[in-house]
Design an enzyme around this catalytic site. Structure first.
Site, PDB file in Angstrom:
ATOM      1  N   GLU A  43      13.712  57.099  -7.929  1.00 52.51           N
ATOM      2  CA  GLU A  43      12.963  57.514  -9.120  1.00 52.51           C
ATOM      3  C   GLU A  43      12.003  56.393  -9.509  1.00 52.51           C
ATOM      4  O   GLU A  43      12.414  55.227  -9.588  1.00 52.51           O
ATOM      5  CB  GLU A  43      13.954  57.773 -10.253  1.00 52.51           C
ATOM      6  CG  GLU A  43      13.385  57.758 -11.654  1.00 52.51           C
ATOM      7  CD  GLU A  43      14.465  57.622 -12.717  1.00 52.51           C
ATOM      8  OE1 GLU A  43      14.111  57.212 -13.841  1.00 52.51           O
ATOM      9  OE2 GLU A  43      15.646  57.901 -12.445  1.00 52.51           O
ATOM     10  N   THR A  72      11.721  58.735 -16.854  1.00 53.75           N
ATOM     11  CA  THR A  72      11.218  58.569 -18.217  1.00 53.75           C
ATOM     12  C   THR A  72      10.152  59.630 -18.515  1.00 53.75           C
ATOM     13  O   THR A  72       9.090  59.345 -19.062  1.00 53.75           O
ATOM     14  CB  THR A  72      10.669  57.146 -18.459  1.00 53.75           C
ATOM     15  OG1 THR A  72      11.467  56.179 -17.772  1.00 53.75           O
ATOM     16  CG2 THR A  72      10.710  56.814 -19.950  1.00 53.75           C
ATOM     17  N   LYS A 131      22.099  63.097 -16.660  1.00 55.83           N
ATOM     18  CA  LYS A 131      22.043  61.637 -16.628  1.00 55.83           C
ATOM     19  C   LYS A 131      22.828  61.115 -17.832  1.00 55.83           C
ATOM     20  O   LYS A 131      22.377  61.229 -18.967  1.00 55.83           O
ATOM     21  CB  LYS A 131      20.582  61.193 -16.687  1.00 55.83           C
ATOM     22  CG  LYS A 131      20.341  59.727 -16.961  1.00 55.83           C
ATOM     23  CD  LYS A 131      18.842  59.467 -17.081  1.00 55.83           C
ATOM     24  CE  LYS A 131      18.540  58.095 -17.624  1.00 55.83           C
ATOM     25  NZ  LYS A 131      17.077  57.836 -17.693  1.00 55.83           N
TER      26      LYS A 131
END
Length: 216
Positions: A43, A72, A131
């Site tokens: 990521e 993000t 997550k």
């Protein structure tokens, strides 16, 4: 990437590397070094300087099949931009407005959660996996507690996960672990980090040695 593909990638690879830095060239080099070293689920945080360009360049270098995501992801615009840059999945720090747009853009979502209410909301909003962030607050015991009411949910602890914690979270039933600083170090900053290859080997050893736990 389809949602089932993300789940299977997390289950098979067990380690999601999180690249966040201040130097686009160093960040790109870090992504490529991770893939070369065997960490093939990565990521790139959108807080990285030039993140979208890093994703574009990494996609061109790695090919369409690489499991390369954007992290993000906060807004619908972030989700659209990530998809256009070549990300194959999106990671959010919470249950944000980006979730619906990411799915509409064809990106499965690893949605950030910290509480049972957020878990329920993320699942209702169509998150592919969860997550658990920041994982360091509750530790493996908290993950075990969350799995009781949500046995079919797929959890990926992120935040403060070093090698020892990675083993503990996997033993507690995590589908995979997400690791940023303890793995990446200063590699995505000017000057790089010569210790990255050694840390790659360490984390790969941990995830290979820890036997998978049933996640339903």
């Amino acid at each position: 990437m389809q949602p089932d593909d993300l789940i299977e990638s997390l289950r098979a690879r067990r380690l999601l590397a999180i690249v966040r830095g201040t130097d686009p060239d160093a960040a790109l080099d870090t992504v490529l070094a991770l893939f070369r070293g065997g960490v093939t689920l990565v990521e790139v945080s959108l807080t990285t300087v030039g993140a979208l360009t890093v994703i574009e360049r990494a996609r061109a270098a790695l090919g369409e099949g690489a499991a390369l995501g954007a992290g993000t992801v906060l807004t619908p615009a972030d989700a659209r931009d990530a998809a256009a840059a070549g990300a194959s999945f999106a990671v959010t720090p919470g249950v944000t407005a980006a979730l619906d747009q990411a799915r509409e853009s064809g990106l499965p979502v690893l949605a950030g959660v910290a509480t049972p209410t957020e878990v329920a909301l993320a699942l209702a909003e169509g998150a592919t996996a969860l997550k658990l962030f920041p994982a360091s607050l509750g530790g493996p015991g908290y993950l075990k507690a969350l799995r009781d009411p949500f046995p079919a949910a797929h959890f990926v602890p992120v935040g403060g996960v070093d090698a020892r914690a990675a083993a503990a979270f996997l033993a507690a039933g995590a589908l995979a672990v997400g690791v940023g600083g303890p793995l990446i170090g200063a590699a995505a900053h000017p000057g790089g980090d010569a210790g990255l290859p050694g840390r790659i080997e360490e984390f790969l050893r941990v995830v290979e040695e820890e036997q998978p736990c049933s996640t339903s």
